[in-house]
Design a protein around this motif. Structure first.
Motif, mmCIF file in Angstrom:
data_model
loop_
_atom_site.group_PDB
_atom_site.id
_atom_site.type_symbol
_atom_site.label_atom_id
_atom_site.label_comp_id
_atom_site.label_asym_id
_atom_site.label_seq_id
_atom_site.Cartn_x
_atom_site.Cartn_y
_atom_site.Cartn_z
ATOM 1 N N PHE A 168 -5.019 -2.437 10.103
ATOM 2 C CA PHE A 168 -4.601 -1.054 10.021
ATOM 3 C C PHE A 168 -4.194 -0.873 8.611
ATOM 4 O O PHE A 168 -2.980 -1.292 8.295
ATOM 5 C CB PHE A 168 -3.643 -0.639 10.952
ATOM 6 C CG PHE A 168 -4.463 -0.620 12.511
ATOM 7 C CD1 PHE A 168 -5.087 0.152 13.197
ATOM 8 C CD2 PHE A 168 -4.197 -1.909 13.368
ATOM 9 C CE1 PHE A 168 -5.625 0.239 14.241
ATOM 10 C CE2 PHE A 168 -4.671 -2.116 14.387
ATOM 11 C CZ PHE A 168 -5.673 -0.893 15.141
ATOM 12 N N LYS A 169 -4.814 -0.072 7.762
ATOM 13 C CA LYS A 169 -4.479 -0.092 6.337
ATOM 14 C C LYS A 169 -4.013 1.223 6.014
ATOM 15 O O LYS A 169 -4.817 2.255 6.216
ATOM 16 C CB LYS A 169 -5.756 -0.508 5.439
ATOM 17 C CG LYS A 169 -6.327 -1.968 5.436
ATOM 18 C CD LYS A 169 -4.972 -2.961 5.315
ATOM 19 C CE LYS A 169 -4.291 -2.763 3.990
ATOM 20 N NZ LYS A 169 -3.261 -3.724 4.008
ATOM 21 N N PRO A 170 -2.857 1.428 5.458
ATOM 22 C CA PRO A 170 -2.261 2.821 5.081
ATOM 23 C C PRO A 170 -2.722 3.045 3.450
ATOM 24 O O PRO A 170 -2.274 2.705 2.680
ATOM 25 C CB PRO A 170 -0.773 2.470 4.974
ATOM 26 C CG PRO A 170 -0.795 1.218 4.791
ATOM 27 C CD PRO A 170 -1.906 0.314 5.318
ATOM 28 N N SER A 219 3.056 -8.768 -5.442
ATOM 29 C CA SER A 219 1.350 -8.317 -5.668
ATOM 30 C C SER A 219 1.489 -6.959 -5.614
ATOM 31 O O SER A 219 1.069 -6.286 -6.578
ATOM 32 C CB SER A 219 0.630 -8.897 -4.229
ATOM 33 O OG SER A 219 0.817 -10.028 -4.148
ATOM 34 N N HIS A 220 2.221 -6.102 -4.691
ATOM 35 C CA HIS A 220 2.214 -4.714 -4.471
ATOM 36 C C HIS A 220 3.345 -4.412 -5.547
ATOM 37 O O HIS A 220 3.266 -3.199 -6.139
ATOM 38 C CB HIS A 220 2.571 -4.019 -3.228
ATOM 39 C CG HIS A 220 1.399 -4.423 -2.214
ATOM 40 N ND1 HIS A 220 1.324 -5.465 -1.729
ATOM 41 C CD2 HIS A 220 0.607 -3.571 -1.850
ATOM 42 C CE1 HIS A 220 0.370 -5.428 -0.700
ATOM 43 N NE2 HIS A 220 -0.278 -4.196 -0.968
ATOM 44 N N GLY A 221 4.365 -5.197 -5.938
ATOM 45 C CA GLY A 221 5.468 -4.949 -6.819
ATOM 46 C C GLY A 221 4.997 -4.707 -8.517
ATOM 47 O O GLY A 221 5.732 -4.157 -8.990
ATOM 48 N N SER A 268 -9.849 -4.005 -0.816
ATOM 49 C CA SER A 268 -8.481 -3.338 -1.012
ATOM 50 C C SER A 268 -7.737 -4.332 -1.630
ATOM 51 O O SER A 268 -7.662 -5.497 -1.674
ATOM 52 C CB SER A 268 -7.656 -2.705 0.070
ATOM 53 O OG SER A 268 -7.459 -3.899 1.089
ATOM 54 N N ASP A 269 -7.054 -3.715 -3.041
ATOM 55 C CA ASP A 269 -6.081 -4.340 -3.666
ATOM 56 C C ASP A 269 -6.721 -5.606 -4.329
ATOM 57 O O ASP A 269 -5.991 -6.518 -4.605
ATOM 58 C CB ASP A 269 -4.809 -4.664 -3.095
ATOM 59 C CG ASP A 269 -4.014 -3.511 -2.666
ATOM 60 O OD1 ASP A 269 -4.243 -2.376 -3.145
ATOM 61 O OD2 ASP A 269 -2.903 -3.668 -1.761
ATOM 62 N N GLY A 270 -7.809 -5.597 -4.832
ATOM 63 C CA GLY A 270 -8.355 -6.755 -5.721
ATOM 64 C C GLY A 270 -7.864 -7.186 -6.809
ATOM 65 O O GLY A 270 -7.518 -8.270 -7.249
HETATM 66 MN MN MN Z 1 -2.365 -4.443 -0.067
#
Ligand code: MN
Ligand code: PEP
Length: 338
Positions: free
Chosen positions: A130-132, A271-273, A308-310
């Motif tokens: 489930f991706k926000p 990664s998100h940081g 997502s997020d490649g």
């Molecule tokens: Mn991600």
């Protein structure tokens, strides 16, 4: 508040104290320490002044808890909490690396990635079903099908699985497919969801909201502990600042700040940081040096085609190099890593 009992306190006296607290409408939690017992009182702050136990013969001392968060504070629990995720301890001597793609895309993508990250030393598997997403037109995740893939790959490879739950209605379903739930940055303020995962008795990774103060993160964790679930891992994943060179600004200050104030384990998501693949390894090393208990990192078998997020995902050889570079840093800091 914390009520410290006298060593010679009687069971009848303790019962009297507990009854007094609950009759006011507050919650009393008994904690046995080395040789002494204390009672933590939580609940509606407006009711605390009604606690009238100063003269009680079994009470040694009554202290206010100075921080707005209580159960997550070191004031009520001084030693480090170790949260065990499917047999893997997070927050102890071992530094944990949990890796996997941003999203579950297919069985073969999950299995190939899991095989590679496990071989390189990852102790857990992360991925979202489930991706926000910021845009309603972006890939939203495979939902239940994604959970089934994750569960199957995790159990085949004996890797605990961490995956996000976005909605209170999905909590039981997601919990049935994973060893650890993730509350994402966009849901850190969702108190209904926090209370719902607080009702479970399973580990939760709580990510810091992108505009949340560290205190907001601690109070969000307090929601979960106040419901009775103390298996919470905090995650620093970067915050929004004026800087646009990177997706977010990884707040390294937050790591020692949190470790000093809370007994909960703290992991970092570089990664998100950063949002930038080439910055992931240096920031993971920095996080380890700042006292993090582990890393959550995004890895994709072919980041160019990731749904997502490649741009922030390591590829499989990149993850191997990541582990080779991070290992010596972690060991130089006196912690263990496979
Ligand atoms: Mn991600
Ligand atoms: C993720 O872990 O893929 C994710 C969406 O994280 P965050 O909630 O930190 O943005």
């Amino acid at each position: 508040m914390i009520i410290f009992l006298k060593p010679q306190a009687t069971p009848e006296g303790v019962q009297e104290i507990l009854t007094h607290i609950t009759s006011i409408g507050l919650t009393a939690l008994t904690r046995a320490g080395n040789g002494s017992t204390s009672i933590i009182v939580i609940g509606d702050e407006g009711l605390l002044p009604s606690v009238d136990l100063k003269g009680h013969s079994d009470v040694e001392e009554i202290k206010a808890i100075r921080t707005p968060y209580k159960l997550v504070s070191r004031e009520t629990h001084s030693h480090d909490t170790v949260v065990t995720v499917g047999g893997v301890p997070i927050g102890g001597q071992r530094f944990a690396v949990i890796a996997g793609p941003c999203s579950v895309e297919s069985h073969s993508q999950m299995r190939n990635t899991a095989l590679a990250v496990k071989a390189a030393g990852a102790v857990g598997l992360r991925a979202g079903a489930f991706k926000p997403r910021s845009s309603p037109y972006a890939f939203q995740g495979l939902g239940l099908k994604g959970l089934e893939i994750l569960r199957d790959v995790g159990s085949e490879l004996a890797m605990p699985v961490i995956t996000e739950v976005m909605d209170t209605a999905d909590v039981d379903m997601v919990a049935a497919h994973a060893q650890c739930l993730q509350i994402g940055a966009r849901n850190m303020h969702n108190s209904s969801l926090l209370k719902a995962v607080g009702q479970l008795r399973m580990p939760v990774v709580l990510k810091r909201g992108m505009s949340a103060k560290v205190e907001d993160l601690l109070l969000a964790a307090e929601y979960i502990l106040a419901e009775g679930n103390d298996q919470v891992i905090l995650c620093e994943r970067g915050i929004r600042t004026f800087e646009t060179a990177t997706r977010n600004t990884l707040d390294l200050n937050a790591i020692p700040y949190l470790k000093q104030r809370t007994h909960l384990p703290v992991v970092v998501d570089p990664s998100h940081g950063t949002g930038v693949r080439s910055l992931v390894t240096p920031m993971a090393k920095a996080a380890a040096a700042c006292g993090a208990d582990g890393i959550l990192v995004e890895v994709h078998e072919n980041p160019k085609v990731a749904l997502s997020d490649g741009a922030q995902s390591l590829d499989l050889p990149g993850f191997q190099r990541f582990m080779q570079e991070l290992g010596p840093v972690v060991r130089a800091l006196g912690r263990e890593m496979p």
